[in-house]
Design a protein around this motif. Sequence first.
Motif, short mmCIF file in Angstrom:
data_model
loop_
_atom_site.label_atom_id
_atom_site.label_comp_id
_atom_site.label_asym_id
_atom_site.label_seq_id
_atom_site.Cartn_x
_atom_site.Cartn_y
_atom_site.Cartn_z
N LYS A 1 -5.65 -8.86 -6.00
CA LYS A 1 -4.50 -9.06 -5.09
C LYS A 1 -3.90 -7.73 -4.66
O LYS A 1 -3.31 -7.62 -3.60
CB LYS A 1 -3.41 -9.89 -5.78
N GLY B 1 6.95 -10.45 -11.16
CA GLY B 1 6.99 -9.17 -10.43
C GLY B 1 7.02 -7.92 -11.28
O GLY B 1 7.01 -6.81 -10.75
N THR C 1 3.74 -5.96 -10.84
CA THR C 1 3.69 -5.36 -9.50
C THR C 1 4.48 -4.06 -9.48
O THR C 1 3.99 -3.02 -9.01
CB THR C 1 4.25 -6.35 -8.45
N VAL D 1 -2.47 -2.01 -19.53
CA VAL D 1 -1.40 -2.55 -18.68
C VAL D 1 -1.01 -3.93 -19.24
O VAL D 1 -1.83 -4.85 -19.26
CB VAL D 1 -1.88 -2.71 -17.22
#
Length: 148
Positions: A124, A89, A92, A79
């Motif tokens: 998170k 973002g 996410t 990733v």
Amino acid sequence: MITRQFMTIDAPAVSALIIADLKQINSKYYPEHVIKRMVGLYTPKRIIQTAQSQLVLVAEMFDEIVGTATISQNFFGSVFTRPDLHGKGVGTKLMDTLERLTKQNGMSEVKLHASLNAVQFYEKRGYTILGTVNDAKFGESYEMIKKL
Ligand SMILES: CC(C)(COP(=O)(O)OP(=O)(O)OC[C@H]1O[C@@H](n2cnc3c(N)ncnc32)[C@H](O)[C@@H]1OP(=O)(O)O)[C@@H](O)C(=O)NCCC(=O)NCCS
């Protein structure tokens, strides 16, 4: 931002993105020999080979590749988001897509090996640490799990 399957033509851009992360970010947490070895594992040629046995995804924004990841069953790997876009973002959205696809495929939990610098990002998102992993190729990381 869209997430789509990797195509051979993406290989140079995906390789450059990953190598930029390794050199700019991961190098602060891993010894030089580990970074060098990882850089060698993410050449365009090696990424094309990986895409023959695993699902490689890319995140694209305004026709530019801004992120990438692999999925094998319920395991996420490699990733990476573009270093100049960190904290905006992209990770996410990419993880949202990976988790949605995995759930759609009938899996109820997902695992990954988080690099030392990325553990808080996954925490998170609800991942918890199962233990440490010492991989000959990728160095030290944390095995993490999330129920979907
Ligand atoms: C880890 C990584 C994928 C996160 O991607 P990103 O695009 O920066 O993620 P986002 O912008 O969506 O961040 C989501 C949240 O996590 C936080 N976050 C992101 N990376 C973080 C990190 N390394 N440590 C702590 N918090 C982090 C962000 O600040 C943000 O917090 P907020 O919701 O309070 O604003 C990216 O930093 C990366 O590619 N790192 C280098 C390569 C790497 O180590 N990848 C992981 C391999 S397992």
